[in-house]
Design a protein around this motif. Structure first.
Motif, PDB file in Angstrom:
ATOM      1  N   ASP A   1       1.223   4.192  -2.814  1.00  0.00           N
ATOM      2  CA  ASP A   1       0.947   5.576  -2.432  1.00  0.00           C
ATOM      3  C   ASP A   1       2.145   6.479  -2.700  1.00  0.00           C
ATOM      4  O   ASP A   1       1.986   7.692  -2.916  1.00  0.00           O
TER       5      ASP A   1
ATOM      6  N   PHE B   1      -3.355  -6.325   1.965  1.00  0.00           N
ATOM      7  CA  PHE B   1      -3.492  -5.067   1.239  1.00  0.00           C
ATOM      8  C   PHE B   1      -4.966  -4.665   1.132  1.00  0.00           C
ATOM      9  O   PHE B   1      -5.329  -3.501   1.394  1.00  0.00           O
TER      10      PHE B   1
ATOM     11  N   LEU C   1      -8.623   1.942   5.680  1.00  0.00           N
ATOM     12  CA  LEU C   1      -8.342   3.342   5.422  1.00  0.00           C
ATOM     13  C   LEU C   1      -9.559   4.068   4.870  1.00  0.00           C
ATOM     14  O   LEU C   1      -9.806   5.254   5.192  1.00  0.00           O
ATOM     15  N   GLU C   2     -10.344   3.377   4.029  1.00  0.00           N
ATOM     16  CA  GLU C   2     -11.512   3.988   3.405  1.00  0.00           C
ATOM     17  C   GLU C   2     -12.681   4.124   4.379  1.00  0.00           C
ATOM     18  O   GLU C   2     -13.417   5.121   4.339  1.00  0.00           O
TER      19      GLU C   2
ATOM     20  N   SER D   1       0.822  -1.201   0.000  1.00  0.00           N
ATOM     21  CA  SER D   1       0.000   0.000   0.000  1.00  0.00           C
ATOM     22  C   SER D   1       0.860   1.257   0.000  1.00  0.00           C
ATOM     23  O   SER D   1       0.620   2.205  -0.762  1.00  0.00           O
TER      24      SER D   1
ATOM     25  N   HIS E   1      -6.268  -3.640   4.508  1.00  0.00           N
ATOM     26  CA  HIS E   1      -5.714  -2.351   4.911  1.00  0.00           C
ATOM     27  C   HIS E   1      -6.381  -1.204   4.164  1.00  0.00           C
ATOM     28  O   HIS E   1      -6.729  -0.174   4.763  1.00  0.00           O
ATOM     29  N   ARG E   2      -6.611  -1.373   2.873  1.00  0.00           N
ATOM     30  CA  ARG E   2      -7.256  -0.340   2.071  1.00  0.00           C
ATOM     31  C   ARG E   2      -8.692  -0.100   2.543  1.00  0.00           C
ATOM     32  O   ARG E   2      -9.161   1.038   2.607  1.00  0.00           O
ATOM     33  N   GLU E   3      -9.373  -1.195   2.850  1.00  0.00           N
ATOM     34  CA  GLU E   3     -10.745  -1.063   3.346  1.00  0.00           C
ATOM     35  C   GLU E   3     -10.792  -0.305   4.661  1.00  0.00           C
ATOM     36  O   GLU E   3     -11.659   0.542   4.891  1.00  0.00           O
TER      37      GLU E   3
END
Length: 235
Positions: free
Chosen positions: A196, A223, A230-231, A192, A226-228
């Motif tokens: 970024d 990944f 953050l969103e 991630s 982690h993205r979920e």
């Protein structure tokens, strides 16, 4: 291992990639301008998606003397690319793997060279191992054998690689070339952060050697989680 021994393995490698729906990339490194050109030309003769010219390698010695690292020799890189440009079918099939740079003036020189060959380079792989590192193992003995120096890879390379990727991507670099980030990627968070930082894709080496093929699915699963997080802010 030499071209002939590699050629003997190619049919099985190509068949495995075809069955998996994957592309095969060959990474080459030479000891001279002529060897680099010869190896790149050889690689382009096979149905690879691209040939990776590793200018950050070889980190080897012969007769007590270290072989040159072409990533730090801008004129030799220019000479190689000028000859490769004349090879039929080379455009957009060449990828360059570079050493980590700490000298901004060298980065400017490199940008000038790459800009002189528009359309030739498909991707930059950032970055190869940090040259001439030294380490002791848990047994207190040098890990490379004797007092030999070697390329630093794995977790210690992560923040160096992130910094290198930032320097080769907008707004820091005007080069319209995709960047593949490599160095210290072993978790989904590492992936991630590399994306970024500006990378278009990544390579995973040390973590694969340590954990085997499962590392790729583990990285992708973490990944996604982690993205979920953050969103949504839930985790």
């Amino acid at each position: 291992r030499g071209i002939r021994s590699v050629e003997a393995d190619l049919p099985d490698m190509l068949a495995s990639c075809e069955q998996a729906g994957k592309r095969l990339r060959v990474s080459v490194a030479g000891f001279s301008v002529g060897e680099f050109v010869e190896l790149i030309d050889w690689g382009l003769g096979f149905p690879f998606a691209e040939v990776e010219a590793n200018f950050g390698c070889p980190n080897v010695k012969e007769g007590g003397l270290q072989k040159p690292i072409f990533a730090f020799d801008v004129e030799s890189m220019r000479a190689i690319l000028s000859q490769v440009e004349d090879i039929p079918g080379a455009r957009k099939r060449i990828s360059l793997k570079l050493s980590p740079y700490s000298d901004p003036s060298l980065l400017k020189q490199l940008a000038g060279i790459l800009g002189a060959f528009p359309g030739l380079i498909q991707t930059l792989v950032i970055c190869n191992t940090f040259p001439n590192a030294f380490a002791f193992g848990q047994d207190g003995k040098p890990v490379f054998g004797g007092w030999t120096l070697g390329g630093l890879a794995g977790k210690p390379m992560k923040h160096i690689a992130l910094g290198q990727v930032r320097q080769f991507t907008p707004p820091h670099s005007p080069l319209p070339i995709k960047v593949i980030g490599v160095g210290g990627i072993g978790t989904g968070i590492d992936l991630s952060e590399m994306l970024d930082a500006g990378a278009d894709g990544v390579q995973v080496a040390t973590a694969f050697l340590e954990q085997g093929p499962r590392v790729f699915s583990d990285i992708l699963q973490e990944f996604a989680e982690h993205r979920e997080m953050l969103e949504t802010g839930v985790g």
